[in-house]
Write a protein that holds these residues in place. Sequence first.
Motif, PDB file in Angstrom:
ATOM      1  N   SER A   9       2.844   1.205   9.035  1.00 52.60           N
ATOM      2  CA  SER A   9       2.703  -0.210   9.333  1.00 52.60           C
ATOM      3  C   SER A   9       3.992  -0.910   8.931  1.00 52.60           C
ATOM      4  N   HIS A  21      -0.044  -4.560   3.575  1.00 60.48           N
ATOM      5  CA  HIS A  21      -0.619  -3.953   4.776  1.00 60.48           C
ATOM      6  C   HIS A  21      -0.711  -2.439   4.661  1.00 60.48           C
ATOM      7  N   ALA A  63      -4.669  -2.978   8.172  1.00 66.15           N
ATOM      8  CA  ALA A  63      -3.213  -3.164   8.161  1.00 66.15           C
ATOM      9  C   ALA A  63      -2.837  -4.514   8.754  1.00 66.15           C
ATOM     10  N   GLY A  66      -3.712  -7.320   6.589  1.00 57.53           N
ATOM     11  CA  GLY A  66      -2.831  -7.343   5.424  1.00 57.53           C
ATOM     12  C   GLY A  66      -1.427  -7.819   5.736  1.00 57.53           C
ATOM     13  N   ALA A  68       0.542  -6.715   8.614  1.00 50.67           N
ATOM     14  CA  ALA A  68       1.362  -5.844   9.468  1.00 50.67           C
ATOM     15  C   ALA A  68       1.612  -6.508  10.814  1.00 50.67           C
TER      16      ALA A  68
END
Length: 157
Positions: A9, A21, A63, A66, A68
């Motif tokens: 990521s 991520h 991801a 988070g 990404a």
Amino acid sequence: MELHAEFTSEPFRGEGPPPEHAVRACEAAERAGLRTDFGPLGTSADGDHDAVLDALPSIVRAALDGGATQVTLRLGTTPRGTPPTAGDTSVLDGFVRAVEAELGTRLGDLDRPGKQRAVRLLEEHGAFQLRKSVAAVAEALGVTRFTVYNYLHRDES
């Protein structure tokens, strides 16, 4: 049948703690019961065919949630004859001893440029072909796995 997933990521921030991520994606894989090997530039997850396929949406979602901006995935059957792990200490220890002898000191006693050089030498010796070797090398150097990955992917200028 076992499946092997490798996912990365982005963005990659360089040194410091792993990006949120990357951590969240790995945690999602672990919650799904997959065996993971975490690295901020690439995390692998292994498990039963259905478990891996069922976990992929939650890994990608974690991801992205988070932070990404991109997730890259490679998926395949677990390779036959997987390389030995760093738990096979005689092989990795031999690489570490050779590098310590070349540098004239223990890995943990090196300054930052010395540690970067040690990682390059270990890579040349093939140490990172061993599964889970990054964690063992990080421990020997007294740094995080994230730092070892950074040293591995750093441009030599």
